[in-house]
Structure formats: structure tokens, C-alpha cells
Design an enzyme around this catalytic site. Structure first.
Site, PDB file in Angstrom:
ATOM      1  CD  GLU A 192      -8.336  -3.183  -0.866  1.00 40.22           C
ATOM      2  OE1 GLU A 192      -7.179  -3.480  -0.513  1.00 40.22           O
ATOM      3  OE2 GLU A 192      -8.592  -2.143  -1.522  1.00 40.22           O
ATOM      4  CG  HIS A 217      -9.282   0.093 -11.516  1.00 41.14           C
ATOM      5  ND1 HIS A 217      -8.011  -0.347 -11.286  1.00 41.14           N
ATOM      6  CD2 HIS A 217      -9.577   0.911 -10.474  1.00 41.14           C
ATOM      7  CE1 HIS A 217      -7.550   0.199 -10.157  1.00 41.14           C
ATOM      8  NE2 HIS A 217      -8.478   0.963  -9.656  1.00 41.14           N
TER       9      HIS A 217
HETATM   10  C1  LIG Z   1      -5.889  -2.623  -3.697  1.00 43.34           C
HETATM   11  C2  LIG Z   1      -6.461  -1.299  -4.030  1.00 43.34           C
HETATM   12  N1  LIG Z   1      -7.319  -0.730  -3.186  1.00 43.34           N
HETATM   13  C3  LIG Z   1      -7.851   0.467  -3.452  1.00 43.34           C
HETATM   14  C4  LIG Z   1      -7.543   1.129  -4.613  1.00 43.34           C
HETATM   15  C5  LIG Z   1      -8.157   2.491  -4.945  1.00 43.34           C
HETATM   16  N2  LIG Z   1      -7.120   3.524  -4.775  1.00 43.34           N
HETATM   17  C6  LIG Z   1      -6.413   3.970  -5.834  1.00 43.34           C
HETATM   18  S1  LIG Z   1      -5.243   5.068  -5.375  1.00 43.34           S
HETATM   19  C7  LIG Z   1      -5.683   4.966  -3.762  1.00 43.34           C
HETATM   20  C8  LIG Z   1      -4.977   5.789  -2.730  1.00 43.34           C
HETATM   21  C9  LIG Z   1      -3.516   5.486  -2.708  1.00 43.34           C
HETATM   22  O1  LIG Z   1      -2.899   6.299  -1.780  1.00 43.34           O
HETATM   23  P1  LIG Z   1      -1.329   6.380  -1.782  1.00 43.34           P
HETATM   24  O2  LIG Z   1      -0.760   5.007  -1.730  1.00 43.34           O
HETATM   25  O3  LIG Z   1      -0.930   7.291  -0.671  1.00 43.34           O
HETATM   26  O4  LIG Z   1      -0.934   6.985  -3.190  1.00 43.34           O
HETATM   27  P2  LIG Z   1      -1.263   8.435  -3.759  1.00 43.34           P
HETATM   28  O5  LIG Z   1      -2.561   8.325  -4.473  1.00 43.34           O
HETATM   29  O6  LIG Z   1      -1.305   9.368  -2.618  1.00 43.34           O
HETATM   30  O7  LIG Z   1      -0.153   8.707  -4.694  1.00 43.34           O
HETATM   31  C10 LIG Z   1      -6.733   4.070  -3.593  1.00 43.34           C
HETATM   32  C11 LIG Z   1      -7.363   3.744  -2.303  1.00 43.34           C
HETATM   33  C12 LIG Z   1      -6.675   0.483  -5.502  1.00 43.34           C
HETATM   34  N3  LIG Z   1      -6.365   0.994  -6.671  1.00 43.34           N
HETATM   35  N4  LIG Z   1      -6.132  -0.718  -5.179  1.00 43.34           N
END
Ligand SMILES: Cc1ncc(C[n+]2csc(CCOP(=O)(O)OP(=O)(O)O)c2C)c(N)n1
Ligand SMILES: Cc1ncc(C[n+]2csc(CCOP(=O)(O)OP(=O)(O)O)c2C)c(N)n1
Ligand SMILES: [Mg+2]
Ligand SMILES: [Mg+2]
Lengths: 341, 332, 332, 341
Positions: free
Chosen positions: C61, C130
Site C-alpha cells: 500500500e 477490518h
Molecule cells: C496490508 C494488507 N493489505 C491487504 C490485505 C488483504 N489481503 C488479505 S490476505 C491477502 C493475500 C496475502 O497473500 P499471502 O501473503 O501470500 O498469504 P496467503 O493468503 O497466500 O496465505 C491480502 C491481499 C490485508 N489483509 N492487509
């Protein structure tokens, strides 16, 4: 004197002049501080001139740069004038930012300088965004992001490098490694290798002597040409040194660096002295010609300083203008007066 | 016994005393060790406590703030040095999403005893990114306590309390007051949070000032005295918790109030204090409550403009006078 | 001609129309392209405008916000998608130190025409990180405009205005209302900033609600009608700029006000609005102004607790009734 | 069956049980969602069990971990119980966080789990700070920071890696590379090499098959021993896969990944099936014994689910407790009632 040198005489002299302009500007700024004529503090670029000049001379005025708290050098190298700069440093209405920005926010939109920045690393996204614009608008322009070795600690850099690499943006991340983050040797607060950090994102990286204006310029020119052809991004680490303190008030520096170290850089690696000597050796300019250049610039600076001292401050009613584009006065506007008038 | 020391010395003493008392107290920040910060507030601490406890960090505010949160959750009491209040924007996620909420989200199982030491205040010719007073932002977030010392005495007493608090506390020092001197007892003392300080008693109007604006209100009360008006001057000292009782008591007595703070006025501290008074002392008010915050513009560099953005004693006195005289009537 | 579409469709239309009209409008954010965001609000845009203009970013972000600032300074009009309002904490430096101040610091030479599209609102069982409604934070920062659409009609009209604005605008959508339907004209329209909307006319009390709380106020006015009270309901639509004139006019008529907002109450939006009314409609007020914000606790996960933290129509009506009946007297 | 295998029989079975516990928990959680018995959404860990178990089995309960939005696996692997976990997922008072945290904030302080985190990358500082505590307090404990491949885009990681490397902190950065960031293949949003990014800070880095619980465990055990002896930090990239959607509501996934890909991982690389087969091959357990383990865990889960469904919600007056440590009720407290009573 080789043919190519002869051909480039004008450019060589220009490089020299630009470095002298920066040093002269800074010496005057320091003097304004010492004479209590300048509000606040400022950060001297003296010692690092070859970096700004070597890089900016490889750019067109439509190319963008972002600068730092130590930003006078970048601003001048990108084409700014003494008068508006001194006016800005003194908070006068004719300054580049009408006195609202001051030293740490000096910007010169007409020459592509998107501004100094008082947040360390704060402009890394901005430069990358300028490169995104260039790519999307197809302007073939490039962006250079200047920042210090200390700024490499900011996470923002890694975030934007990732995107610049993914989207192949025409941006150069130019790290001026002067060895210090304020009052701390950066070696004590930076692990591993700066170059490897950029390379890990698949970004081609270079290290260059930041005191050698020709080396900096040649490297940058090559990279800029490649950026214009769709390659990039690139990272350059420029080894350099600031002669003065972190800011004008940083006088007693012995607790973080030795006098010997300072002297050695100034004696052996001064970008202006060394380049001047080279110009003489190559018969591009005589010592007298160089002196003339210097004294001409000194005179110009002196005049600009006096101009700035005499220049008027902004009117009081400017205090709430320029808060919002398209709104005359912000104070009535935020309470619902739609014209802000 | 009282002595005069500077605000800066008071901060230094508070930290040194607490570090001596409790070995889990550590300091983290940029140039906090040998340099003792650019304001030289922390000079000497590294010599006494060593680089294991007085830790120079890279220029990575989110990073060392995050590390402090984790250290606080696991047995340490970090004091995080944020060199300029303006850099709070960089640590908001770690401070407000993590530190502030951890105790609650864990149902009380995890604590985050840490202090963010930072500053506020303009008119230092430092322009828009080094002059902000951002305490309203953190005051809005449940789980954070917010202290605003106005004197060396408060700087020491509130900071010591903050360090001993089991919660995240943000303490804002007025960076223009570091060299200001004031009485500070030799003996140890703490200042409880949520206890306002009544600096002057008066009958005609209550001037409520925070941090840098406390002295402004005191000076304004002098000006008002010249006009024959007696002003009560109140310093809340902490804005979370806020000593609502003391404020209401004073305003119920004087029937008028001016609230002065160096944060931006719009959606700022003065709004909350004024709104509480208006609601809860409604039937005692003889005049509208006046709010004076910093002007709602980015802080300009030029001295000619910057000085216009911060409330002055003259302005406070003028506004107070106008309500005392019943002149300020927007809606008559 | 009017038709009913969802809030989500209204947002989608606004962006599509502006992207068609102006090729410098681009969209940046996580999963904005193929996925069309987790809320599916942006579905279809990448198909029409391609991945050069609808750009999926890494989960960074601060980084893509910074890139948007730079792009805005150099000819683009980025719309930055911040998936949850809670993530605003991560972009505060780029938004508040850079975007908000650039025009001022450059003496008017540089513009930052960008939109941050994000959301607010609890009761979605998404817990403390959230569910926040953080509009007070950005409303406090000079240089930012802040819009709070409450209906599909407003969502479209305010967003289109935001995209055309030459300044950084933060627009908060109520994430619980994406599937809510409402009338939206087929023809193009804009909604000017700083123009409150009067939803109901009444005489006994003014209910001022923002975003998610507009419908709460409308429902409260129904409850009040059952008690024989007529409430005026006002939606400011933007809080920077704030239509002070409209608010004051209404309160001067009704003599009473309840201000309702889903941000935390302490140092929140309701404080500013209440303080302005108290100051500028002082002589017209028959009762203290009541403020109702979200409870000053991190948003709890448990439904049993979360529902307690957000003002309800019943609560708004109850408070309004008590001031109409002269019952709420803190300081009698 | 080699001697060492025999010796470790109990541990092998424990690894197996722990993986089955996680999968069973998740299947029940998913069912609770489908039956509309669980408030909100949740992120299934199914497919990644070998990562959490392989790593956490190398830790003591005094060692710390930080977890993610996809955090049930870490929590269970670190020793949590079904009942308190299901209670937390349903927002009940007996949950680990008294229902205040829910799935995305589940924490289990007694077993060293400092909590799941709903901010991607949000716990990177916390884990590093826990390692700083360990070092300063001399506890010889270590910290493991779990995060996803998508989280590597967050600048925070680079900031804390720098400090962890400089200060030689006992922390492992464990990146569970399941290939996706929500609905986007991470390869589309990550430039260069993840391993190189850590190595650039001078951090020793490893890549391991995250579906092979023995490989994960052996690697981690070795690194943990070295951390306890003052070495570190380390980075591990674990190749893994989530079988379910990004969260329980992510059902139609064809626009971002193929059914074939999903099937291939489940068929060929399932950590539980493969480890079970190995246990049989090595004569450590018979297929019947494994089935018994599974059905025992199923029964335990079923009981815990029912317990949680029947358990009471927190009392209303808990809504403003735990805002501040040492303050009973936050609402009176913030308005100056010093006891918050
Ligand atoms: C700072 C932030 N940005 C966006 C999100 C929304 N979000 C939740 S999980 C996720 C993807 C995370 O991917 P990864 O780190 O690979 O973990 P996975 O879900 O694959 O376990 C996103 C973008 C968030 N929770 N926090
Ligand atoms: C985010 C942020 N943190 C801290 C500072 C204070 N500060 C100003 S300059 C500086 C050192 C910067 O070092 P470097 O990037 O190497 O640049 P140099 O001063 O050497 O040119 C620091 C810490 C700041 N301005 N912004
Ligand atoms: Mg440096
Ligand atoms: Mg992933």
C-alpha cells in the site's frame, strides 16, 4: 587532446560550471545561515556536486527528478536559477514555491524537478510514479530518484523497486552514498549490500565513483538511452562525501567521524578540483579561464543573494492559498463556501 | 527540593531514572545513542546504559516501531523515539492497528507496554513536514493513551508514568520548549494520567490550553487581567484520558471557555473538548465556546506566513474578551 | 430516467464513465483487475480498459500510493484502491505528508489529482483490523478532501466529482452497503462537494448522519414520528468541505441536534460538527447537542459485542427524544 | 526400518497427528461457515499443514511465533486446543481471546503464539521484536515469523530484516509460498527472487519443499539450534499450496488458477497422505493405526465444535474491557474516571 574531447569542450565546461554553481550557492547559503539571515536550517550539498551534475546533465528538462532534504544541488543541476532559489530559502514570495516550501521542499516544475522532500525516502514512490506516467503517456521521458544511503533503510524503496521492475518503468534509483545517516556511519545501520538489494528484484545495478563527474555522466547517459528504449529500471550507487555537517548547525562532528577523513576527501577527491585539473591537463581550459568561470558565478550569486534579501515576503493573505488547487482561500472553502473566496 | 532544569533535562532524567529502576526499559530510535538525538535530549544515556539498551536504529520508523511492539509483548518496555511528530504517519499501522489493539484483540492476554516519545509544534521554520502537531490522530484511536506535557515538571512526571504504564502511550513534547526551564523536584514523583492542572484561578472565562498553548493561555490571562477580566487557566495534561470533571467544573463556574491547541483546528482536539463542554455544561454557558487550533493549512516555511498559523496570546485574549463582552454572536 | 442499481454498480459506472472520458484516469490496487476487488465492485473494468489502466499491484500500500502521487504530479489521475479502510494507516505518510501538502509546498506549481477509494463500517464480523471507520484522521489534514457517500446516487456522483477534482480526495464507501439498491439517473450527473443533502424536513430536532449512519438517522426519524416528533435528517455528503451553512440553518430552525457517525466518537467527526453548531447556533439551541459515534473500543469480533459498538436507530431516536423532552440534563 | 526411525517413532506419529489435527479443524471450520454457524469469513490452511507442523515441532512452548490471517494451522501446531479455538471462531467467551479476536486474531500466549494478524506483513516487526527481547533477556528462546509470499511485497519486511541482521537476532522468517496473493498468482506481482532479497541483507536463506514435513522439520531444527547458539537470523522459503480458496467464500477460482493445478497438488503432494504412506512404508504405523488417529481426532473435533456452539457469548459489559491493561472499563476511563470503574 583527443578529438572527442575537443568536440565535447562545451559540455565539459558546462559540467564544470554547474558544479561550481552548486558549490557557490551552498557557500552563500551557509553564510546566510551564519549571518542569521536564513530562517531554519539547511543541509549542504558541498562535496557531492559531481553526482547531481553528472546525472542531470544526462537528462532533458522534460525528464523528472525527485530530490531530498539535501536538495539544492539537484535543483541547480536540473536547471534552476539562483534568484528564485535564494528567495525560496529566505521565504520570499518570488521563491520557486512562493516561500511556502523553503530549502527542504524546493521544487522547480518547469525543469522537471518534482521537489525536495523532508521525509527520508519519501520521494521514492513519486519518482516511480513519474516513470509510470512517462510509460503510460508514451513520452519517452525518464525519472531519476535521488536518495541517500540512509534512505535505503526505508521499506518504501523495496515496495516501489518491485513494481518498477515488474512494470519495467523508466526510472533510475540513484543512491548517493556519502557514508552517513545524520550522525551515524551508515555501515553501522545497513546490513549486507545495497547493490544486492536492488539486484534481488532483478534490477541491473551499478556502482560508480561519485566524485568523478565524467564517470557518473557516462554511466547515466548510457542508462538513460536504454531507459528511453524501454529497458529499465536501474540502480546506481554513487560513492561520495558531504564535506559539511549533516546540516548547517552540525559543527562538532568528531564523535561520529574524524577530521582526517574529512580532510582526505577534500584534498584527494574533490570533484571540482580534480575535474578542473583534468580540464587543464586536456587543454580544454586554462587555469585562468576556470578562475573566470568561478568569479563570474560568485558575482552572480552575490547579486542573487542581495536580491533575495531585499525581496518581499508573501502577503499575509497567501497563507491559505494553494491548499487546494482551484480554490482561492482554503479557510472559507472547508466550511462550505464553495468558491473559497 | 525544587530546582530549575530544562524540559530536555527533565526528559533525560525521567528516562535515566526509569532505566535504572527497571532493566527492561530500552530506548530505540535514530541517533538516540552517541548523538543523543538531534535535539540532544538523550545525551549521556548511552554512556550509562550501553548500546544494548540505547539502540541506534536505521531510518526505518515502521520497522523499529514494529520491533518495539513485539519486544513490548514479550517482556521489554521500549521507549520509541520518533524524531519529529510528522513521522508518526509512517508508524500509524504498527501503532494503531497493532500496538493499540493487541490487548483487546487477545482478550487481555497480551500487553504492549511501550512509549512513543515524539514532539509537536510549529514556528521553527521547518516547513510542512517537520512542524505538525498530530496528537488528534492518535487520540482518536482506542487503546492509546496520549500525554501532552507543558512544562519540565510535567515532561518528567508524565513520561515516568508513561514508561510504567502497561499500555502504549504516545507522549508529545513541544520541540520549541526543550530549552525552557522550570521547577522540577529532586525527589521522585509521578503525574497521574487524567488529572488536569489548574494553573490560574479566575471567574470570567476558562482558558483550556494544551502543550505549547498552555503558556499562550497563561500569557493571554495576563492580557485579560489588564482588561479587568479574570481567567481560569487549565492544562489537561493528558487528552486520553481526559479530565472531563475538572474541565466541566471550571466552565460551570466561569460560564465561558476558550479551547486552544496547536493541532489543526478542523477535526482536532479543540472540537472534542468544546463538544464535551457544550453538551455537559450546556445550561451553564453564557457564551459560545471558542476554539483556536492551528490554521487549517500545511505549515508554511516563510516566517511571514508561519507565524500566522499558530494561536497567539493576543488572539486568545481577544477572543476571550469578545465572549466575555457578549460580542461574538454568530447567530443572533 | 431513474433506475435502481446497487452502490457497487454505481461505483463501477462512475469509474467506467470517467475512464472513458479521460484517458489519464487509471486504477491501481490489489486484485482490482481480473478479480475486480474482493467486493467485486470493479468487475469488468479491466476487460474494457486493459491492464495498462487497471493495474493489479503487489500487496504494498505505501508503495503504490507513493507511485500514484508521482503519477498524479505528472499527468495522470490515479484512483487508488485501498481494500479496507483500516489499511489507510499504511499509506498515511504518502497521503498526508506528500499528497496533501505538495500543492501548498510547491506554491501552487504541482497538483496531485488523485482519489483514494476505500471503505468504512463495522458489523461485518471482520474484527478490529477490518472494520474501522477512519475518516476523521484524513479529515484533520489540510489539503485533503473527504467524501462520504450514503446512497448509490451519492456514490456515483461524488466519485465522479472526486476523479475530476485537481486535489487528493479520499472517498469512503460503506462496505455493508455495496449490495444496497437506490435510484441512479441514466444521465450523467455530478454532485458538488460541500453541499449537504436534506433527506427529511422536520421541526423538532435535526439528525445529522454520515455515510452508514444516514439510513440509521432516517430510520430513527421514523421512530420519532411514531412518538409525534418531526425530525429533520441531514447528510453532509462531504466532511471536507463541510456544508456548515446548511447544517446551521437546520439547527437554527429545530433548536436541537443529534450528530451520528460510525467513526469512533472520541476526537471524531461528531465532535467537529457538534462544536461548530454549539458555537455558531449557540443562541438558538434549546438543548445540548448529542453526539453518537462508534464506541471507543477496538471493534470486537464477537457478534454479541460488535453490535453494541455502532449507533442504532433506536439509540438515535431515544437520545433525540430525551433532548426533545428536556430530559438530558448533565449539568442542571 | 532404520534405528533412528525407530527411536523417533513417537515424534513421527506426533507430526502426523498434528497435521491431521489441523486439517480436521479446518474442515470443521469450513463446515461451520457453510452451515452459517460461524460469523464472518475465515482462511483455510488445508494443504499447508507440513509447514506449520514441521516448523513448530522444532520449537519449545517458550519460543515465540507470529501468525497470519491464515493462522489456525500455526496456532494448533504451537499447541492450542480445539475447544478454545472453536469458541474463538464463534465469538464465544471461552475462546482464546474471549471472542474479541476471532479467526484473524487468534493468539495463544501460553504456547508462545503472539497472534494471527489481519494486516498482511503486520507481524514481521512483532516477531523481530520478540527475538530482540529473547536476546536482551538472554532467554535462549527463538522467534518464528510466518508470512505468505504475498506479504514479501510489504516494505516492513526489508526494514526489520535489516535490523535483525545487524543485531543478529534469533528469528526465522518463514515464507509460506503457496503461489497466490488472494486472487493473483504471486509470480505476477513479485520481481526477482525472494531468497535473494533476504540474502541481500546478509541473511542465510533456504528453500524447502513445504509439503514434506520431515524436510521442513529437519531444516528448522538445525536452524533453531544455531539460533540458540547466537547465530541468525535466517530465512526459509517453503513451497506449498492452499487447497481451498483464499477464504471460505472464494469458491469460483477458475479465473486465477486451474482445477488441474489444484488436483495435481492434492493428488501428488498432499503432506498428510504422503507422510502417512511413508510411515507405513517404514513400518512405523499401520494403515489401521493411522485411521484410528484420524477418527480419534475427528471425534475430538466434533465434540469441541458442539461445545463451542453451546458455549455462551461474552457478557455485554465486556465490550469495553481489555481496551487498556489495568483499566476495567475503558469508557468511563477515557473521560477521566481514573479507575475506569
Ligand atoms: C496490508 C494488507 N493489505 C491487504 C490485505 C488483504 N489481503 C488479505 S490476505 C491477502 C493475500 C496475502 O497473500 P499471502 O501473503 O501470500 O498469504 P496467503 O493468503 O497466500 O496465505 C491480502 C491481499 C490485508 N489483509 N492487509
Ligand atoms: C522518515 C524520516 N526519518 C528521519 C528523518 C530525519 N533525517 C533527516 S536526514 C536523515 C539522514 C538521511 O541520511 P541519508 O539518506 O544518507 O542522506 P544524507 O543526509 O546523507 O544526504 C535523517 C535521519 C527524516 N527527515 N525523515
Ligand atoms: Mg548519507
Ligand atoms: Mg500466498
Amino acid at each position: 587532446m583527443t578529438k572527442s574531447v575537443r568536440k565535447n569542450t562545451e559540455q565539459y565546461l558546462h559540467l564544470y560550471k554547474q558544479m561550481v554553481r552548486i558549490r557557490t550557492f551552498e557557500e552563500n547559503a551557509n553564510q546566510l545561515y551564519l549571518n542569521a539571515k536564513m530562517p531554519g536550517l539547511t543541509h549542504m550539498y558541498i562535496g557531492q556536486e559531481a553526482v547531481a551534475v553528472g546525472i542531470c546533465e544526462a537528462l532533458d528538462s522534460t525528464d523528472r527528478i525527485t530530490s531530498t532534504h539535501r536538495g539544492h544541488g539537484h535543483c541547480l543541476a536540473k536547471g534552476a536559477e539562483f534568484k528564485q532559489m535564494f528567495c525560496e530559502l529566505l521565504g520570499k514570495a518570488e521563491g520557486y514555491c512562493r516561500g511556502k516550501g523553503g530549502s527542504m521542499h524546493i521544487a522547480d516544475q518547469d525543469n522537471g524537478n518534482l521537489g525536495a522532500n523532508a521525509i527520508v525516502g519519501g520521494s521514492m514512490g513519486i519518482a516511480t510514479g513519474a516513470a509510470l506516467s512517462a510509460k503510460l503517456l508514451g513520452t519517452k521521458t525518464v525519472a531519476v530518484c535521488f536518495f541517500g544511503d540512509g534512505a535505503t533503510a526505508q521499506g518504501l524503496w523495496y515496495e516501489v523497486m518491485n513494481m518498477a521492475a515488474l512494470w519495467q518503468l523508466p526510472v533510475i534509483y540513484a543512491c548517493e552514498n556519502n557514508g552517513y545517516s545524520e550522525y551515524t556511519p551508515t555501515s553501522e545501520i545497513a546490513a549486507g549490500s545495497l547493490k544486492a538489494r536492488a539486484e534481488a528484484f532483478g534490477i541491473e545495478s551499478h556502482k560508480v565513483d561519485g566524485q568523478d563527474v565524467l564517470a557518473v555522466h557516462a554511466l547515466t547517459q548510457g542508462l538513460v538511452n536504454r531507459l528511453r528504449n524501454g529497458e529499465g529500471p536501474f540502480f546506481i550507487e554513487l560513492e561520495t562525501y558531504r564535506y559539511h555537517g549533516h546540516h548547517v548547525g552540525d559543527i562538532n562532528r568528531s564523535y561520529y567521524r574524524t577530521k582526517d577523513e574529512e580532510t582526505a576527501w577534500q584534498k584527494d577527491r574533490d570533484p571540482i578540483t580534480n575535474f578542473g585539473r583534468w580540464l587543464e591537463e586536456q587543454d580544454i581550459a586554462s587555469s585562468e579561464e576556470l578562475s573566470e568561470i568561478i568569479s563570474g558565478i560568485h558575482a552572480e550569486a552575490e547579486e542573487a543573494v542581495q536580491y533575495a534579501i531585499d525581496a518581499p515576503y508573501p502577503n499575509h493573505d497567501e497563507v491559505d492559498t494553494h491548499v487546494f488547487a482551484g480554490v482561492k482561500h482554503a479557510l472559507p472553502y472547508i466550511s462550505g463556501d464553495s468558491n473559497g473566496s | 527540593m525544587d530546582r530549575e532544569i530544562t524540559h530536555s533535562q527533565a526528559v533525560n532524567e525521567a528516562i535515566a531514572e526509569e532505566m535504572r529502576r527497571d532493566s527492561t526499559v530500552i530506548l530505540l530510535g535514530e541517533d538516540v545513542a552517541e548523538a543523543g538525538t538531534p535535539f540532544k535530549v538523550l545525551s549521556g544515556l548511552v554512556e550509562e546504559f550501553g548500546t544494548e539498551r540505547v539502540i541506534d536504529t536505521p531510518i526505518a520508523e515502521p520497522g523499529f516501531m514494529g520491533i518495539a511492539v513485539g519486544a513490548a509483548m514479550t517482556g521489554m518496555r521500549p521507549i520509541v523515539d520518533i524524531m519529529f511528530g510528522d513521522f508518526l504517519f509512517l508508524i500509524m499501522d504498527q501503532l494503531c492497528n497493532q500496538a493499540a489493539k493487541t490487548h483487546y484483540m487477545s482478550g487481555g492476554k497480551l500487553n504492549v507496554p511501550l512509549v512513543v516519545r515524539t514532539n509537536l509544534g510549529a514556528t521553527r521554520r521547518s516547513a510542512a513536514q517537520h512542524s505538525q502537531s498530530l496528537h488528534a490522530l492518535v487520540a482518536h484511536i482506542p487503546g492509546l493513551k496520549v500525554a501532552l506535557p507543558a512544562t519540565p515538571y510535567e515532561a518528567k512526571g508524565l513520561l515516568k508514568t508513561a514508561i510504567r504504564d502497561d499500555n502504549p502511550v504516545v507522549i508529545f513534547e513541544d520541540k520549541l520548549s526543550y530549552q525552557m526551564k522550570g521547577n522540577v523536584p529532586e525527589e521522585e514523583y509521578l503525574i497521574e494520567f487524567g488529572q488536569a492542572n489548574l494553573l490560574r484561578e479566575g471567574n470570567d472565562v476558562t482558558l483550556i490550553g494544551t502543550s505549547s498553548m498552555v503558556q499562550t493561555c497563561v500569557a493571554a490571562s495576563d492580557l485579560l487581567a489588564e482588561e479587568g477580566m479574570s481567567a481560569e487557566v487549565m492544562d489537561p495534561r493528558t487528552i486520553v484520558p481526559l479530565d472531563e470533571r475538572a474541565i466541566l467544573e471550571s466552565v460551570r463556574k466561569t460560564s465561558r471557555a476558550v479551547v486552544v491547541d496547536e493541532g489543526h483546528q478542523n477535526y482536532g482536539i479543540t472540537a472534542e473538548i468544546a463538544a464535551r463542554i457544550s453538551e455537559k455544561a450546556f445550561y451553564h454557558l453564557d457564551a459560545p465556546i471558542i476554539r483556536l487550533g492551528a490554521m487549517d493549512v500545511p505549515v508554511p516555511f516563510s516566517p511571514a506566513l508561519e507565524d500566522l498559523t499558530v494561536p497567539t496570546p493576543e488572539l486568545v485574549a481577544e477572543k476571550a474578551l469578545s465572549i466575555c463582552r457578549g460580542e461574538l454572536v454568530h447567530d443572533a
